[in-house]
Enzyme design. Structure first.
Site, PDB file in Angstrom:
ATOM      1  N   GLU A   1      22.679  48.589  11.540  1.00 41.87           N
ATOM      2  CA  GLU A   1      23.310  47.269  11.753  1.00 41.87           C
ATOM      3  C   GLU A   1      22.468  46.189  11.084  1.00 41.87           C
ATOM      4  O   GLU A   1      21.260  46.125  11.306  1.00 41.87           O
ATOM      5  CB  GLU A   1      23.461  47.005  13.254  1.00 41.87           C
ATOM      6  CG  GLU A   1      23.884  45.602  13.635  1.00 41.87           C
ATOM      7  CD  GLU A   1      25.187  45.129  12.990  1.00 41.87           C
ATOM      8  OE1 GLU A   1      25.143  44.095  12.305  1.00 41.87           O
ATOM      9  OE2 GLU A   1      26.227  45.791  13.152  1.00 41.87           O
ATOM     10  N   LYS A   2      23.108  45.339  10.271  1.00 41.68           N
ATOM     11  CA  LYS A   2      22.345  44.318   9.531  1.00 41.68           C
ATOM     12  C   LYS A   2      22.077  43.074  10.373  1.00 41.68           C
ATOM     13  O   LYS A   2      21.155  42.319  10.109  1.00 41.68           O
ATOM     14  CB  LYS A   2      23.073  43.930   8.243  1.00 41.68           C
ATOM     15  CG  LYS A   2      24.374  43.180   8.458  1.00 41.68           C
ATOM     16  CD  LYS A   2      24.950  42.677   7.144  1.00 41.68           C
ATOM     17  CE  LYS A   2      26.243  41.901   7.400  1.00 41.68           C
ATOM     18  NZ  LYS A   2      26.866  41.436   6.187  1.00 41.68           N
TER      19      LYS A   2
ATOM     20  N   GLY B   1      22.949  48.154   5.278  1.00 44.33           N
ATOM     21  CA  GLY B   1      23.166  49.510   4.777  1.00 44.33           C
ATOM     22  C   GLY B   1      24.161  49.541   3.627  1.00 44.33           C
ATOM     23  O   GLY B   1      25.039  48.682   3.531  1.00 44.33           O
TER      24      GLY B   1
ATOM     25  N   LEU C   1      23.157  44.137  17.257  1.00 40.68           N
ATOM     26  CA  LEU C   1      23.915  45.180  17.941  1.00 40.68           C
ATOM     27  C   LEU C   1      24.991  44.523  18.805  1.00 40.68           C
ATOM     28  O   LEU C   1      24.718  43.557  19.511  1.00 40.68           O
ATOM     29  CB  LEU C   1      22.945  45.991  18.821  1.00 40.68           C
ATOM     30  CG  LEU C   1      23.506  47.216  19.527  1.00 40.68           C
ATOM     31  CD1 LEU C   1      23.996  48.252  18.534  1.00 40.68           C
ATOM     32  CD2 LEU C   1      22.433  47.826  20.426  1.00 40.68           C
TER      33      LEU C   1
ATOM     34  N   VAL D   1      45.364  29.759  18.897  1.00 43.17           N
ATOM     35  CA  VAL D   1      45.860  29.225  20.184  1.00 43.17           C
ATOM     36  C   VAL D   1      44.765  29.255  21.259  1.00 43.17           C
ATOM     37  O   VAL D   1      44.757  28.409  22.144  1.00 43.17           O
ATOM     38  CB  VAL D   1      47.159  29.923  20.683  1.00 43.17           C
ATOM     39  CG1 VAL D   1      48.293  29.714  19.699  1.00 43.17           C
ATOM     40  CG2 VAL D   1      46.956  31.381  21.003  1.00 43.17           C
TER      41      VAL D   1
ATOM     42  N   CYS E   1      32.369  40.995  18.213  1.00 41.05           N
ATOM     43  CA  CYS E   1      32.944  40.879  19.557  1.00 41.05           C
ATOM     44  C   CYS E   1      31.961  40.261  20.543  1.00 41.05           C
ATOM     45  O   CYS E   1      32.276  39.298  21.227  1.00 41.05           O
ATOM     46  CB  CYS E   1      33.367  42.256  20.060  1.00 41.05           C
ATOM     47  SG  CYS E   1      33.742  42.248  21.815  1.00 41.05           S
TER      48      CYS E   1
ATOM     49  N   HIS F   1      50.821  42.721  48.130  1.00 43.56           N
ATOM     50  CA  HIS F   1      51.358  41.374  48.296  1.00 43.56           C
ATOM     51  C   HIS F   1      50.304  40.472  48.932  1.00 43.56           C
ATOM     52  O   HIS F   1      49.652  40.900  49.881  1.00 43.56           O
ATOM     53  CB  HIS F   1      52.595  41.436  49.200  1.00 43.56           C
ATOM     54  CG  HIS F   1      53.167  40.088  49.515  1.00 43.56           C
ATOM     55  ND1 HIS F   1      53.900  39.372  48.593  1.00 43.56           N
ATOM     56  CD2 HIS F   1      53.109  39.327  50.638  1.00 43.56           C
ATOM     57  CE1 HIS F   1      54.272  38.224  49.153  1.00 43.56           C
ATOM     58  NE2 HIS F   1      53.801  38.168  50.396  1.00 43.56           N
TER      59      HIS F   1
END
Length: 456
Positions: free
Chosen positions: A35-36, A115, A39, A181, A43, A433
């Site tokens: 991972e550049k 990578g 981590l 939105v 997201c 309910h």
């Protein structure tokens, strides 16, 4: 240059990459994860998690402003954006720490650096070559712009929007899809004047038309303005603002222009094309088992055409790990992946829209249940509705919901769709309910021909 080999070399540590790494390690495979940046990927750091934290802060602002409606004497003194950002960053920080610990504890070789895919079985990073029996491409996506529209200054994408140190007074949001939105919703709750510009005829154009109509009605009530079916033609920045031109000849003035026209595949500069990976408009092509055209090379998440959702990438990562381990997992059906837009009100759906269902099945039946008849929705003071689509004499093939918190109902909705339930299968199930979940039960009662609260 030393060569290090593993069962699995994964390029990208976002939702797809890290889920693949964790599951593969659990299955006893040796894993190298490259991972550049950080981590957790988009997201965790620039996408789902920080935006949903902002949306929760926005909900609290609205509650404070509207306390009188419930007989609670509250008022909104203002938005402390530094405090909001600190809350948001705290949420991200705790999840990031947890994820780092998880990767460490599983014995995964974690490599920080950019990578490059240099051969059908090898990735090069920091001058080191990692060879994998299998390679997984998981480099995700980036916030796109339009041709000739430079990002910078007052023209921003969601990346910069998450780091603003003040609430803009006037915002133009270019793009009425999910990201557009959601940010429009946050800024409106924080007190900004917001205008959305969408070239297609309706907001959230990928959703069923019913969802668009419901959302547009709610946004009008909230004072969010929008121009649909009109194209953007240009933006000019000044020292104090940005002037946005539309094809209709209209000029919109704003403090910032948020460009939310979708996300593009992050494939350039990783050596994919040079290595012979089959691609289309920057996307890496993969079959239903997520295999690329090169043997033992898989691709996952936003890099692959389809829904750009973290939970899709996450599930695909798990699928690849199980596939490589020989567990023969079942392919993931794209239409069975739940979709949630976390604006206020929320939009949640799974399965086919009415138009798609008609195309596939010919005759379809629909029912719409208004949340006005649902006790919990009345308590929450939310308007909205649930629409079900079923194939004639067949199962429920689409569930479409609009209203506060309906994203929390998508769990049952996706089971109904993915288990190919008929309305008669769901109608006898007992829903607690008072919950909004009952509305889903009531809608299925109506679809089964025994509506309890229907008028007439």
């Amino acid at each position: 240059m030393t060569d290090t080999s593993a069962d699995l070399v994964i390029l990208g540590g976002g939702s797809g990459g890290y889920a693949c790494a964790l599951r593969a390690a659990q299955l006893g495979l040796s894993v190298v994860l490259v991972e550049k940046d950080k981590l957790g990927g988009t997201c965790l750091h620039r996408g789902c998690i920080p935006t949903k934290a902002l949306l929760h802060a926005a909900e609290v602002a609205d509650l404070a402003r509207e306390g009188d409606q419930l007989g609670i004497k509250t008022s909104l003194e203002g938005i402390d954006i530094a405090g909001v950002n600190s809350y948001k960053d705290g949420v991200v920080g705790r999840l990031y720490k947890g994820l780092q610990g998880l990767v460490k504890s599983r014995g995964i070789t974690y490599v920080e650096g950019t990578g490059r895919f240099v051969a059908p079985n090898a990735v090069e990073v920091n001058g080191q070559r990692y060879t994998g029996r299998n390679v997984v491409l998981a480099t995700g996506s980036y916030a796109r712009s339009l041709p000739g529209l430079e990002i910078g200054g007052r023209v921003i994408t969601s990346d910069q929007a998450l780091a603003l140190d003040s609430v803009p007074e006037r915002v133009v949001v270019l793009g009425g899809g999910v990201i557009g939105v959601e940010f429009a919703s946050v800024w409106r709750s924080f007190g900004a004047d917001v205008t959305i510009v969408e070239a297609l005829p309706r907001l959230v154009p990928a959703e069923d038309e019913f969802c668009s109509k419901q959302l547009e009605r709610a946004f009008r009530r909230r004072g969010i303005t929008f121009r649909t079916g009109v194209k953007f033609t240009g933006a000019t920045q000044t020292g104090t603002g940005v002037s946005v031109s539309l094809e209709s000849g209209e000029q919109l003035e704003a403090d910032v222009l948020l460009v939310a026209v979708g996300r593009g595949p992050n494939s350039a500069g990783h050596g994919y094309e040079e290595a012979g990976i089959a691609m289309d408009r920057g996307f890496v092509l993969a079959d239903e088992r997520l295999r690329t055209n090169l043997p033992n090379v898989y691709a996952v998440g936003d890099l692959v055409p389809g829904l750009q959702l973290a939970h899709r990438g996450f599930q695909q990562g798990i699928f690849i790990a199980e596939e490589v381990a020989g567990a023969n997992p079942r392919p993931i059906e794209e239409t069975g992946i739940p979709r949630v837009t976390y604006c206020e009100p929320e939009v949640a759906s799974v399965g086919l829209t009415e138009a798609q269902a008609k195309e596939r099945y010919g005759a379809v039946e629909t029912v719409t249940y208004d949340l006005a008849g649902n006790g919990k929705s009345q308590i929450l003071k939310t308007a909205g509705a649930i629409k079900l689509v079923k194939a004639a004499d067949g199962p429920v093939v689409g569930v479409h919901m609009v209203g506060s918190r309906v994203g929390e109902l998508i769990g049952e909705a996706q089971l109904i769709y993915n288990w190919e339930a008929h309305a008669d299968d769901v109608a006898p199930l007992v829903h607690a309910h008072p919950t909004q979940n009952e509305a889903l039960g009531e809608a299925h009662l109506a679809l089964a021909g025994k509506p309890l609260h229907a008028h007439g």
